[in-house]
Structures are given as C-alpha cells and as structure tokens.
Design a protein around this motif. Sequence first.
Motif, PDB file in Angstrom:
ATOM      1  N   SER A 171     -13.535  14.217   1.401  1.00  0.00           N
ATOM      2  CA  SER A 171     -14.202  14.810   2.568  1.00  0.00           C
ATOM      3  C   SER A 171     -13.771  14.123   3.852  1.00  0.00           C
ATOM      4  O   SER A 171     -14.602  13.729   4.678  1.00  0.00           O
ATOM      5  CB  SER A 171     -15.725  14.727   2.393  1.00  0.00           C
ATOM      6  N   LEU A 172     -12.495  13.972   4.002  1.00  0.00           N
ATOM      7  CA  LEU A 172     -11.960  13.238   5.159  1.00  0.00           C
ATOM      8  C   LEU A 172     -12.212  13.995   6.458  1.00  0.00           C
ATOM      9  O   LEU A 172     -12.207  15.229   6.501  1.00  0.00           O
ATOM     10  CB  LEU A 172     -10.475  12.987   4.975  1.00  0.00           C
ATOM     11  N   THR A 173     -12.441  13.240   7.512  1.00  0.00           N
ATOM     12  CA  THR A 173     -12.648  13.779   8.847  1.00  0.00           C
ATOM     13  C   THR A 173     -11.644  13.130   9.799  1.00  0.00           C
ATOM     14  O   THR A 173     -11.066  12.082   9.476  1.00  0.00           O
ATOM     15  CB  THR A 173     -14.066  13.502   9.346  1.00  0.00           C
ATOM     16  N   PRO A 174     -11.439  13.709  10.970  1.00  0.00           N
ATOM     17  CA  PRO A 174     -10.517  13.082  11.929  1.00  0.00           C
ATOM     18  C   PRO A 174     -10.913  11.648  12.282  1.00  0.00           C
ATOM     19  O   PRO A 174     -10.036  10.843  12.638  1.00  0.00           O
ATOM     20  CB  PRO A 174     -10.606  14.005  13.152  1.00  0.00           C
ATOM     21  N   GLY A 195     -10.088  17.308   3.268  1.00  0.00           N
ATOM     22  CA  GLY A 195      -9.192  16.982   2.174  1.00  0.00           C
ATOM     23  C   GLY A 195      -9.418  15.589   1.608  1.00  0.00           C
ATOM     24  O   GLY A 195     -10.331  14.874   2.029  1.00  0.00           O
ATOM     25  N   SER A 196      -8.567  15.231   0.660  1.00  0.00           N
ATOM     26  CA  SER A 196      -8.679  13.952  -0.032  1.00  0.00           C
ATOM     27  C   SER A 196      -7.330  13.253  -0.085  1.00  0.00           C
ATOM     28  O   SER A 196      -6.278  13.904  -0.044  1.00  0.00           O
ATOM     29  CB  SER A 196      -9.173  14.165  -1.471  1.00  0.00           C
ATOM     30  N   LEU A 197      -7.384  11.955  -0.173  1.00  0.00           N
ATOM     31  CA  LEU A 197      -6.203  11.127  -0.416  1.00  0.00           C
ATOM     32  C   LEU A 197      -6.597   9.993  -1.345  1.00  0.00           C
ATOM     33  O   LEU A 197      -7.755   9.551  -1.329  1.00  0.00           O
ATOM     34  CB  LEU A 197      -5.658  10.534   0.884  1.00  0.00           C
ATOM     35  N   ARG A 198      -5.645   9.516  -2.115  1.00  0.00           N
ATOM     36  CA  ARG A 198      -5.850   8.307  -2.899  1.00  0.00           C
ATOM     37  C   ARG A 198      -4.807   7.277  -2.495  1.00  0.00           C
ATOM     38  O   ARG A 198      -3.611   7.494  -2.644  1.00  0.00           O
ATOM     39  CB  ARG A 198      -5.764   8.570  -4.403  1.00  0.00           C
ATOM     40  N   LEU A 199      -5.306   6.176  -1.974  1.00  0.00           N
ATOM     41  CA  LEU A 199      -4.434   5.073  -1.596  1.00  0.00           C
ATOM     42  C   LEU A 199      -4.287   4.119  -2.774  1.00  0.00           C
ATOM     43  O   LEU A 199      -5.226   3.923  -3.543  1.00  0.00           O
ATOM     44  CB  LEU A 199      -5.000   4.326  -0.393  1.00  0.00           C
ATOM     45  N   SER A 200      -3.120   3.521  -2.867  1.00  0.00           N
ATOM     46  CA  SER A 200      -2.855   2.527  -3.898  1.00  0.00           C
ATOM     47  C   SER A 200      -2.442   1.214  -3.247  1.00  0.00           C
ATOM     48  O   SER A 200      -1.780   1.214  -2.207  1.00  0.00           O
ATOM     49  CB  SER A 200      -1.734   2.991  -4.824  1.00  0.00           C
ATOM     50  N   GLU A 207       0.832  -1.199   0.000  1.00  0.00           N
ATOM     51  CA  GLU A 207       0.000   0.000   0.000  1.00  0.00           C
ATOM     52  C   GLU A 207       0.871   1.255   0.000  1.00  0.00           C
ATOM     53  O   GLU A 207       2.001   1.239   0.517  1.00  0.00           O
ATOM     54  CB  GLU A 207      -0.895   0.052   1.243  1.00  0.00           C
ATOM     55  N   SER A 208       0.324   2.312  -0.532  1.00  0.00           N
ATOM     56  CA  SER A 208       0.977   3.617  -0.483  1.00  0.00           C
ATOM     57  C   SER A 208      -0.083   4.701  -0.599  1.00  0.00           C
ATOM     58  O   SER A 208      -1.249   4.404  -0.891  1.00  0.00           O
ATOM     59  CB  SER A 208       2.017   3.758  -1.605  1.00  0.00           C
ATOM     60  N   GLY A 209       0.341   5.931  -0.358  1.00  0.00           N
ATOM     61  CA  GLY A 209      -0.571   7.056  -0.520  1.00  0.00           C
ATOM     62  C   GLY A 209      -1.092   7.650   0.771  1.00  0.00           C
ATOM     63  O   GLY A 209      -1.795   8.662   0.753  1.00  0.00           O
ATOM     64  N   GLY A 210      -0.777   7.010   1.882  1.00  0.00           N
ATOM     65  CA  GLY A 210      -1.213   7.563   3.163  1.00  0.00           C
ATOM     66  C   GLY A 210      -0.414   8.804   3.521  1.00  0.00           C
ATOM     67  O   GLY A 210       0.548   9.170   2.852  1.00  0.00           O
ATOM     68  N   GLY A 211      -0.845   9.455   4.589  1.00  0.00           N
ATOM     69  CA  GLY A 211      -0.140  10.648   5.034  1.00  0.00           C
ATOM     70  C   GLY A 211      -1.020  11.495   5.915  1.00  0.00           C
ATOM     71  O   GLY A 211      -2.052  11.035   6.415  1.00  0.00           O
ATOM     72  N   LEU A 212      -0.608  12.730   6.090  1.00  0.00           N
ATOM     73  CA  LEU A 212      -1.331  13.691   6.916  1.00  0.00           C
ATOM     74  C   LEU A 212      -2.118  14.631   6.010  1.00  0.00           C
ATOM     75  O   LEU A 212      -1.574  15.186   5.047  1.00  0.00           O
ATOM     76  CB  LEU A 212      -0.339  14.487   7.766  1.00  0.00           C
ATOM     77  N   VAL A 213      -3.386  14.807   6.323  1.00  0.00           N
ATOM     78  CA  VAL A 213      -4.246  15.678   5.528  1.00  0.00           C
ATOM     79  C   VAL A 213      -5.182  16.424   6.460  1.00  0.00           C
ATOM     80  O   VAL A 213      -5.540  15.903   7.536  1.00  0.00           O
ATOM     81  CB  VAL A 213      -5.026  14.854   4.475  1.00  0.00           C
ATOM     82  N   GLN A 214      -5.568  17.609   6.075  1.00  0.00           N
ATOM     83  CA  GLN A 214      -6.522  18.367   6.877  1.00  0.00           C
ATOM     84  C   GLN A 214      -7.940  17.866   6.638  1.00  0.00           C
ATOM     85  O   GLN A 214      -8.253  17.320   5.564  1.00  0.00           O
ATOM     86  CB  GLN A 214      -6.437  19.850   6.534  1.00  0.00           C
ATOM     87  N   ALA A 215      -8.771  18.064   7.616  1.00  0.00           N
ATOM     88  CA  ALA A 215     -10.181  17.698   7.481  1.00  0.00           C
ATOM     89  C   ALA A 215     -10.771  18.370   6.246  1.00  0.00           C
ATOM     90  O   ALA A 215     -10.495  19.537   5.967  1.00  0.00           O
ATOM     91  CB  ALA A 215     -10.950  18.111   8.727  1.00  0.00           C
ATOM     92  N   VAL A 222      -3.011   6.842   7.687  1.00  0.00           N
ATOM     93  CA  VAL A 222      -3.722   8.061   7.301  1.00  0.00           C
ATOM     94  C   VAL A 222      -4.058   8.834   8.573  1.00  0.00           C
ATOM     95  O   VAL A 222      -4.654   8.271   9.502  1.00  0.00           O
ATOM     96  CB  VAL A 222      -5.006   7.731   6.523  1.00  0.00           C
ATOM     97  N   THR A 223      -3.662  10.085   8.603  1.00  0.00           N
ATOM     98  CA  THR A 223      -3.969  10.954   9.734  1.00  0.00           C
ATOM     99  C   THR A 223      -4.677  12.193   9.220  1.00  0.00           C
ATOM    100  O   THR A 223      -4.166  12.876   8.338  1.00  0.00           O
ATOM    101  CB  THR A 223      -2.700  11.366  10.489  1.00  0.00           C
ATOM    102  N   VAL A 224      -5.856  12.438   9.776  1.00  0.00           N
ATOM    103  CA  VAL A 224      -6.646  13.590   9.367  1.00  0.00           C
ATOM    104  C   VAL A 224      -6.695  14.567  10.535  1.00  0.00           C
ATOM    105  O   VAL A 224      -7.193  14.224  11.613  1.00  0.00           O
ATOM    106  CB  VAL A 224      -8.063  13.181   8.942  1.00  0.00           C
ATOM    107  N   SER A 225      -6.185  15.760  10.317  1.00  0.00           N
ATOM    108  CA  SER A 225      -6.163  16.766  11.380  1.00  0.00           C
ATOM    109  C   SER A 225      -7.414  17.638  11.310  1.00  0.00           C
ATOM    110  O   SER A 225      -7.960  17.883  10.237  1.00  0.00           O
ATOM    111  CB  SER A 225      -4.916  17.637  11.247  1.00  0.00           C
TER     112      SER A 225
END
Length: 121
Positions: free
Chosen positions: A84-87, A16-21, A6-14, A117-120
């Motif tokens: 539309s990520l949330t904490p 926001g969006s991420l795409r995991l692979s 897996e890849s694509g994780g990280g820190l994102v603000q509430a 994945v961390t959503v602030s």
Amino acid sequence: EVQLVESGGGLVQAGGSLRLSCVASGSSFDDYAIGWFRQAPGKEREGISCIGADGDTNYADSLKGRFAISRDNARNTVYLQMNSLTPEDTADYYCAQEGGSDCSGSGIDLWGQGTQVTVSA
C-alpha cells in the motif's frame, strides 16, 4: 570485507508493493539485529523497522500494518515487504547491522549503500 547490499527498489505506482532485500557478506550475520531506515529528500533519516537475531521485530508506529520485516539466515538476507505504498514513502532505503543481537539501539556498525524507492501518484 563486511558488506551489506540492498536491492529491490524502483518506481511503483501508489497502492503498489515492493520487497527490498539486504544481503550480508563476510559477517556473522546470524548474530546481529538488522534494521531498515529511510531518508526522504530534504528530511532526516528515520528508522523503519528492525529484526533481532532471534527474530523479534519492531516497526515505526506509522508503518505498522503496511511493512513487514523478515530474515532468512541461510541466505544471509533480510527482507522488507512494503505494501500500500504512497508517494510519502518515496525515499532512499538503507539496511544496517546493529552492534548487538537485539533492536535495543546499541548503535549501527555497518550501513548498506541504499536503494531508491519512488512512488508515483
């Protein structure tokens, strides 16, 4: 050796969006359903979504409309688009190869190592 990475994780603000692979190597990727799971701190692992070998998809009810799973068999890759990520989405995310071609719950044959994945707020 068969592996899922897996890849694509990280820190994102509430909001926001991420795409995991999830990239598969050494397996007949096209023939199997692939699922995404997540485990939040102090909680049990939960199923998020699954895509069958034929492209049929399913989602956890709570995530419908925000997450989208897709696969590119030419790249041996399954994606999880998260919007539309949330904490509350903060967790370790894992992909897994099902034992069969559909998402009927035939059991997991192989797990990836996970991506965080961390959503602030």
